[in-house]
Design a protein around this motif. Structure first.
Motif, mmCIF file in Angstrom:
data_model
loop_
_atom_site.group_PDB
_atom_site.id
_atom_site.type_symbol
_atom_site.label_atom_id
_atom_site.label_comp_id
_atom_site.label_asym_id
_atom_site.label_seq_id
_atom_site.Cartn_x
_atom_site.Cartn_y
_atom_site.Cartn_z
ATOM 1 N N PRO A 271 -11.894 -71.369 -50.459
ATOM 2 C CA PRO A 271 -10.663 -70.802 -51.045
ATOM 3 C C PRO A 271 -9.780 -71.838 -51.727
ATOM 4 O O PRO A 271 -8.955 -71.478 -52.583
ATOM 5 N N TYR A 272 -9.936 -73.116 -51.353
ATOM 6 C CA TYR A 272 -9.079 -74.147 -51.932
ATOM 7 C C TYR A 272 -9.461 -74.490 -53.374
ATOM 8 O O TYR A 272 -8.813 -75.336 -53.991
ATOM 9 N N CYS B 137 -6.579 -72.143 -54.197
ATOM 10 C CA CYS B 137 -5.370 -72.222 -53.376
ATOM 11 C C CYS B 137 -4.942 -73.666 -53.167
ATOM 12 O O CYS B 137 -5.795 -74.563 -53.100
ATOM 13 N N PRO B 138 -3.656 -73.914 -53.027
ATOM 14 C CA PRO B 138 -2.548 -72.954 -53.141
ATOM 15 C C PRO B 138 -2.257 -72.589 -54.598
ATOM 16 O O PRO B 138 -2.422 -73.406 -55.497
ATOM 17 N N MET B 139 -1.803 -71.378 -54.809
ATOM 18 C CA MET B 139 -1.549 -70.889 -56.155
ATOM 19 C C MET B 139 -0.147 -71.230 -56.645
ATOM 20 O O MET B 139 0.179 -71.001 -57.814
ATOM 21 N N HIS C 163 -3.257 -78.927 -58.994
ATOM 22 C CA HIS C 163 -3.426 -79.548 -57.688
ATOM 23 C C HIS C 163 -3.477 -81.066 -57.755
ATOM 24 O O HIS C 163 -2.796 -81.744 -56.983
ATOM 25 N N GLY D 157 -5.665 -78.515 -53.372
ATOM 26 C CA GLY D 157 -6.668 -77.653 -53.977
ATOM 27 C C GLY D 157 -7.567 -78.419 -54.930
ATOM 28 O O GLY D 157 -7.658 -79.641 -54.892
#
Length: 550
Positions: A45-46, A49-51, A430, A424
């Motif tokens: 998910p990273y 994320c984070p969005m 990121h 991320g």
């Protein structure tokens, strides 16, 4: 929460046997890659994320602009379609061959059409001149960037413009086109395990080769992100095969979230490899270079300590080669060990003739950092987040294992591994936003701009990443790259930037470890806002700045 940063010195490289490296059988490598894919799948998910926050506003990939929302929507369609296609593959075995082939063909055509929505034609891109016009003071530099997975034309242009704002140089981009995240990951597996070079790899290799031969350029700065690390690694392998080493010394490489399984940068001479093994700390942090070797202060490194009366030799490295920092306790080592192909032999060279031989072997007046590191390529740095799936699967897996272990590939270059809630995978949102934050208006929190263009990297507010301290030496990272002495003594050296040799470093723990700010180790930081590394004059006859402790 600021997070923490860990520094890993470069692996030394050499002739160690490798039984799980990029030269192994492709199917074996594929099996290991699939295993570690699921081992690190918790971090998948990273990639997105984070969005939030999107500090670079419209230049950040996940900023809620219409163009970004459109790109994300198309990617989700591709992900859903590709996932269903992969899961349906076993069912095709139940159909007639021609029917199955027709279904696969239609599927690939639809996928290609959706990918074309994200990708423009052509491979070469350029940063918008309004973000960083070409300046005469940088005319001798060529900056080149290769993007990572899932990057279409819009995000590619945003990456280039953000790099241009950060370093105040025009950036040439070589577009690694996206076919959707799942297909991009499959392409990564093929590229890094079979060494397959796609069109953008071949185009970029030709461009870099031309720039390296062009006498106008004394520096070629190569920036890589994600899958671009795999492609850049292939290009470097080709360059090492074909280019003269004095041209290779022009090259500097900086990667973010590198997905490669190896990164080559051999020593320029066998003797520099010998000295690297003698002083693993200095070598791992790129300070045991030829300019330093030729200096009078380097002569003690070619000697062995005299054991004190009724005392054993107190200092030894992991390969039983000795080191110390006190020249008064030395006697000349008349026969320094030199590596040959099969065995360790000796050479009847004195310390004086060895230093003289180095001066003959290479010119130390060249303005390139390779003469400080003793390696073919000038400088390599890797930046990675510890929650970034691609970095865990790539650079953090392959570069941070103990170099003395014979079962790992070589991944050369110093590594900055950052643990942060913002960790991320996206290049701008990121990595660059977290490591090279742009200047903001303290009242509105918006980017400070002039004619719609951000001013550049913020040097007034505290940069949490660059101001953070990392431990050099002391054995704290478990890499085995330092020299530990009985009684808690040790001697480390590190090339730093913008610091006087007289500055006293903070020393902690009982093993002589040093705490040094990231910005003092990061060469890339020295290029911010149009600057250049402050140690340019070091290559004109002066030794590098080394901070040591005994």
């Amino acid at each position: 929460m600021a997070g923490t940063t860990r520094f890993y010195g470069s692996q030394i490289g050499g002739r160690s046997a490798v039984n799980y490296g990029y030269t192994d059988m492709p199917w074996k490598l594929m099996a290991w890659d699939l295993y570690y894919f699921f081992h690190f799948i918790w971090a998948l998910p990273y990639i997105l994320c984070p969005m939030t926050p999107a500090d670079s506003e419209e230049l950040s990939e996940l900023s809620p602009t219409p163009a970004n929302v459109w790109c994300i929507a198309v990617h989700f369609v591709l992900i859903a379609m590709q996932l269903m296609g992969v899961l349906a593959l076993p069912l095709l075995a139940l159909l007639p061959v021609w029917t199955a082939a027709a279904i696969v063909g239609i599927f690939l055509l639809v996928n290609k059409a959706l990918s074309m929505v994200l990708n423009r034609r052509g491979v070469e891109y350029h940063s918008d001149p309004k973000y960083a016009p070409a300046l005469q003071e940088h005319a001798h530099e060529q900056w080149i960037y290769i993007n990572g997975v899932a990057t279409g034309s819009h995000w590619m242009q945003g990456n280039l413009n953000r790099l241009a704002v950060t370093f105040k140089r025009p950036i040439l981009g070589i577009h690694n086109k996206t076919s959707g995240i799942i297909f991009d990951v499959i392409e990564c597996l093929i590229q890094r395990n079979w060494g397959y070079a796609t069109k953008d790899v071949r185009v970029c290799y030709q461009i870099i080769k031309e720039k390296m031969y062009d006498p106008q350029y004394s520096k070629v700065i190569f920036i890589l992100h994600s899958q671009g690390g795999i492609e850049g690694g292939l290009i470097i392998d080709w360059l090492l095969q074909e280019l003269p080493q004095d041209l290779l010394s022009k090259l500097e490489v900086y990667t973010f979230g590198n997905a490669a399984n190896h990164f080559n940068n051999p020593h320029r001479h066998n003797r520099s490899l010998t000295l690297a093994n003698r002083n693993r700390v200095a070598a791992s942090i790129d300070s045991i270079g030829l300019a330093a070797i030729n200096s009078p202060a380097a002569v003690p490194r070619l000697r062995k300590p005299i054991p004190q009366k009724n005392q054993p030799n107190r200092c030894a490295s992991s390969d039983s080669l000795s080191s110390t920092s006190s020249s008064s306790d030395f006697e000349p080592l008349a026969q320094p060990p030199l590596f040959t192909t099969n065995t360790i032999t000796t050479s009847p060279l004195t310390t004086t003739t060895t230093a003289a031989a180095f001066q003959t072997l290479t010119a130390t007046t060249s303005p390139h950092p390779s003469h400080l590191s003793g390696r073919a390529i000038g400088h390599i740095e890797h930046y990675a987040h510890t929650t970034d799936f691609v970095a865990l699967w790539g650079v953090l897996h392959f570069a941070t294992s103990p170099p003395a272990t014979p079962a790992i590939p070589r991944f050369i270059g110093r590594v900055f591994a950052r643990a942060t809630p913002r960790g991320g995978h996206q290049m701008v949102q990121h990595y660059l936003d977290g490591m090279f934050p742009l200047r903001k208006d303290p009242e509105t929190g918006k980017l400070m701009k002039k004619q719609g263009v951000p001013w550049g990297v913020d040097e007034e507010e505290v940069n949490e990443f660059m101001e953070s301290e990392v431990v050099v030496g002391g054995g704290g990272d478990g890499t085995g790259r330092d020299w530990v002495c009985e009684g808690g003594e040790k001697w480390d050296e590190v090339e730093v930037h913008g610091v006087s040799p007289a500055v006293e470093r903070k020393v902690g723990g009982g093993m002589g470890e040093m705490r040094i700010k990231v910005k003092e180790l990061s060469r890339l930081w020295q290029y911010r806002n149009g600057r250049s590394p402050e140690n340019q004059e070091l290559f004109l006859g002066r030794s590098p700045v080394l901070i040591g402790r005994s």
